[in-house]
Design an enzyme around this catalytic site. Structure first.
Site, PDB file in Angstrom:
ATOM      1  N   HIS A  17       0.920  -1.213   0.387  1.00 29.14           N
ATOM      2  CA  HIS A  17       0.003   0.096   0.078  1.00 29.14           C
ATOM      3  C   HIS A  17       0.931   1.231  -0.100  1.00 29.14           C
ATOM      4  O   HIS A  17       1.659   1.404   1.239  1.00 29.14           O
ATOM      5  CB  HIS A  17      -1.019  -0.047   1.185  1.00 29.14           C
ATOM      6  N   HIS A  19       1.379   5.303  -1.698  1.00 27.86           N
ATOM      7  CA  HIS A  19       1.120   6.498  -2.532  1.00 27.86           C
ATOM      8  C   HIS A  19       2.323   7.037  -3.209  1.00 27.86           C
ATOM      9  O   HIS A  19       3.193   7.583  -2.650  1.00 27.86           O
ATOM     10  CB  HIS A  19       0.194   7.620  -1.646  1.00 27.86           C
ATOM     11  N   ARG A  21       1.924   9.514  -5.728  1.00 23.55           N
ATOM     12  CA  ARG A  21       1.569  10.823  -6.352  1.00 23.55           C
ATOM     13  C   ARG A  21       1.976  10.811  -7.790  1.00 23.55           C
ATOM     14  O   ARG A  21       2.106   9.801  -8.523  1.00 23.55           O
ATOM     15  CB  ARG A  21       2.015  11.944  -5.636  1.00 23.55           C
ATOM     16  N   ASN A  45      -5.254   7.188  -5.979  1.00 21.13           N
ATOM     17  CA  ASN A  45      -6.081   8.416  -5.341  1.00 21.13           C
ATOM     18  C   ASN A  45      -5.499   9.981  -6.069  1.00 21.13           C
ATOM     19  O   ASN A  45      -5.075  10.531  -5.221  1.00 21.13           O
ATOM     20  CB  ASN A  45      -6.416   8.672  -4.047  1.00 21.13           C
ATOM     21  N   LYS A 103      -9.103  -0.401  -5.720  1.00 23.87           N
ATOM     22  CA  LYS A 103      -9.210   0.100  -4.377  1.00 23.87           C
ATOM     23  C   LYS A 103     -10.587   0.897  -4.244  1.00 23.87           C
ATOM     24  O   LYS A 103     -11.127   1.398  -4.905  1.00 23.87           O
ATOM     25  CB  LYS A 103      -8.362   1.111  -4.444  1.00 23.87           C
ATOM     26  N   HIS A 140     -10.421   0.707   2.014  1.00 26.80           N
ATOM     27  CA  HIS A 140     -10.144   1.685   2.979  1.00 26.80           C
ATOM     28  C   HIS A 140     -11.234   1.758   3.963  1.00 26.80           C
ATOM     29  O   HIS A 140     -12.340   2.101   3.728  1.00 26.80           O
ATOM     30  CB  HIS A 140     -10.078   3.107   2.593  1.00 26.80           C
ATOM     31  N   HIS A 178      -4.450  -1.114   6.055  1.00 24.78           N
ATOM     32  CA  HIS A 178      -3.915  -0.236   7.153  1.00 24.78           C
ATOM     33  C   HIS A 178      -4.915  -0.406   8.232  1.00 24.78           C
ATOM     34  O   HIS A 178      -5.436   0.593   8.951  1.00 24.78           O
ATOM     35  CB  HIS A 178      -4.037   1.285   6.984  1.00 24.78           C
ATOM     36  N   LEU A 223      -4.924   8.838   8.105  1.00 28.68           N
ATOM     37  CA  LEU A 223      -6.165   8.259   8.281  1.00 28.68           C
ATOM     38  C   LEU A 223      -6.098   6.852   7.747  1.00 28.68           C
ATOM     39  O   LEU A 223      -5.660   6.566   6.636  1.00 28.68           O
ATOM     40  CB  LEU A 223      -7.208   9.078   7.248  1.00 28.68           C
ATOM     41  N   ASP A 251       1.503   2.478   3.559  1.00 29.60           N
ATOM     42  CA  ASP A 251       0.740   3.618   3.546  1.00 29.60           C
ATOM     43  C   ASP A 251       1.637   5.011   3.330  1.00 29.60           C
ATOM     44  O   ASP A 251       1.090   6.328   3.924  1.00 29.60           O
ATOM     45  CB  ASP A 251      -0.524   3.907   4.433  1.00 29.60           C
ATOM     46  N   HIS A 255       3.004  14.433   1.708  1.00 28.41           N
ATOM     47  CA  HIS A 255       2.274  15.900   1.299  1.00 28.41           C
ATOM     48  C   HIS A 255       3.558  16.607   1.635  1.00 28.41           C
ATOM     49  O   HIS A 255       4.389  16.691   2.573  1.00 28.41           O
ATOM     50  CB  HIS A 255       1.256  16.070   2.402  1.00 28.41           C
ATOM     51  N   ALA A 267      -3.964  14.597   5.611  1.00 25.65           N
ATOM     52  CA  ALA A 267      -3.552  13.305   6.573  1.00 25.65           C
ATOM     53  C   ALA A 267      -2.564  12.670   5.403  1.00 25.65           C
ATOM     54  O   ALA A 267      -2.508  12.445   4.339  1.00 25.65           O
ATOM     55  CB  ALA A 267      -4.859  12.342   6.446  1.00 25.65           C
TER      56      ALA A 267
HETATM   57  O1  DOR Z   1      -3.100   9.349   5.663  1.00 25.36           O
HETATM   58  C1  DOR Z   1      -3.726   9.096   4.726  1.00 25.36           C
HETATM   59  N1  DOR Z   1      -3.367   9.742   3.386  1.00 25.36           N
HETATM   60  N2  DOR Z   1      -4.917   8.128   4.619  1.00 25.36           N
HETATM   61  C2  DOR Z   1      -5.197   7.748   3.409  1.00 25.36           C
HETATM   62  O2  DOR Z   1      -6.171   7.144   3.345  1.00 25.36           O
HETATM   63  C3  DOR Z   1      -4.742   8.588   1.901  1.00 25.36           C
HETATM   64  C4  DOR Z   1      -3.493   9.180   2.276  1.00 25.36           C
HETATM   65  C5  DOR Z   1      -3.231  10.111   1.193  1.00 25.36           C
HETATM   66  O3  DOR Z   1      -3.499   9.912  -0.096  1.00 25.36           O
HETATM   67  O4  DOR Z   1      -2.672  11.090   1.642  1.00 25.36           O
HETATM   68 ZN    ZN Z   2      -3.363   5.113   1.820  1.00 23.97          ZN
END
Ligand code: DOR
Ligand code: ZN
Length: 357
Positions: A17, A19, A21, A45, A103, A140, A178, A223, A251, A255, A267
């Site tokens: 899992h 991200h 970007r 996402n 997802k 999720h 998660h 999250l 996860d 950011h 998050a």
């Molecule tokens: O903390 C999180 N950040 N939880 C998620 O489910 C998405 C993720 C994000 O894409 O930043």
């Molecule tokens: Zn995630």
């Protein structure tokens, strides 16, 4: 376990899992995962989300282009399930090897989840096609009802959404992603076959107190939110048990700092860089270093029906604490690295991956 173990060789880990970007952020952070991991399930996402096979293929190409030259890291792509998902396109993308999983974000549950599912009945036909074709569903697991306390959202989701979906869709392979609660761990342990749980690095290390220790700690906000200590302990027990139903999904969710350190911060915890050092610490403290490989490298492939990686990495215990950067500088801004709150004494020895064919 050998009490004075100073080196540990593992089948190369995967991240189930992640991200990554897009654009400058992707370019800045992709090398952080590619350094230690063989593969990762890449979250869809983006804005807009990755909803078609064609978009997944194009995103995979952008990821490959962002990897360091010669990297053997392989992104495993996912599609973002919406109430409009075209099941034929999804199955075709899976059969063509472009998409590994799908997802499910409940609409509004987290970052960029506005296009997620509101009415679960609407996606039932797609879920049935996925069960038939053997396409795994990554979930999720949080309800979005504002009347449900944020610390209860996972447990309520399991009872009100996940269990009903699984009962009416026999054969659907599910990853509860998660997992953050004892309730999630118990649900997976007690369930019939076909469900596993991924656990993040940070949920093994922080509890909800850490979010407020001496002030508001935005870099621990993610999250599902970290829960109370008893839940963290349950996660450590599950992860270090060797139980094949639990495996690593970091996860890791970067950011740029201004988006975290804000009046309404995003998050996400970014842990790609130091995840293996953190996990070695957690497993050593639990006297379970001999089970680390199941969590990082064996249970995940078994759940997804994929072969284990063929090469290995070696972790080495160092007397001196690791000197890691506090932030990774990217073209999209600085990204603060997860601070476990303790010194790290395990490093991944420099073992470059074989270049991709
Ligand atoms: O903390 C999180 N950040 N939880 C998620 O489910 C998405 C993720 C994000 O894409 O930043
Ligand atoms: Zn995630």
């Amino acid at each position: 376990m050998t009490p004075d173990l100073t080196e540990l060789t593992l089948i190369r880990p995967d991240d189930w899992h992640l991200h990554l970007r897009d654009g400058d952020m992707l370019k800045g952070i992709a090398p952080e995962s590619a350094r230690d991991f063989g593969r990762a399930i890449v979250m869809p996402n983006l804005v807009p989300p990755v909803v078609t096979g064609q978009q997944a293929r194009a995103y995979r190409d952008r990821i490959m282009a962002a990897l360091p030259a010669g990297s053997a890291f392989r992104p495993l792509m996912t599609l973002y399930l919406t109430e409009e998902t075209d099941a034929d396109d999804l199955i075709a993308a899976h059969d063509a090897g472009i998409v590994t999983a799908v997802k499910l974000y409940p609409a509004g549950a987290t970052t960029n989840s506005a296009s997620g599912v509101r009415d679960f009945d609407k996606v039932q036909p797609v879920l049935e096609r996925m069960a038939e074709a053997g396409v795994p569903l990554c979930v999720h697991g949080e309800v979005t009802d504002p009347d449900v306390d944020i610390f209860d959202r996972e447990a309520v989701f399991i009872d009100n959404v996940l269990d009903p979906i699984r009962r009416r869709t026999p054969g659907l392979k599910v990853t509860l992603e998660h997992v953050t609660t004892q309730d999630g761990v118990d649900y997976i342990r007690d369930a019939s076959a076909g469900i596993a749980g991924s656990i993040t690095t940070h949920h093994l290390i922080i509890n909800r107190n850490n979010l407020f220790a001496g002030g508001l700690r935005p870099h621990y906000y993610c999250l599902p939110i970290a829960k109370r200590e008893a839940h963290r302990v349950a996660l450590v027990e599950a992860a270090t048990s060797g139980d094949p139903r639990f495996f690593l999904g970091t996860d890791s969710a970067p950011h740029a700092d201004p988006a975290k350190e804000s009046g309404c911060g995003c998050a996400g915890v970014f842990s790609a860089t130091n995840t293996l050092a953190c996990l070695a610490h957690v497993f050593e403290a639990a006297e379970a270093l001999d089970r680390l490989e199941f969590f990082t490298s064996r249970n995940g492939p078994a759940h997804y029906g994929l072969p284990e990686n063929e090469d290995t990495i070696t972790l080495q215990r160092t007397p001196e604490p690791l000197a890691l950067p506090a932030k990774i500088e990217t073209g999209a801004g600085p990204v603060t690295l997860f601070d476990p709150g303790f010194a790290l004494h395990w490093r991944v020895k420099d073992t470059p991956q074989e270049p991709a064919q």
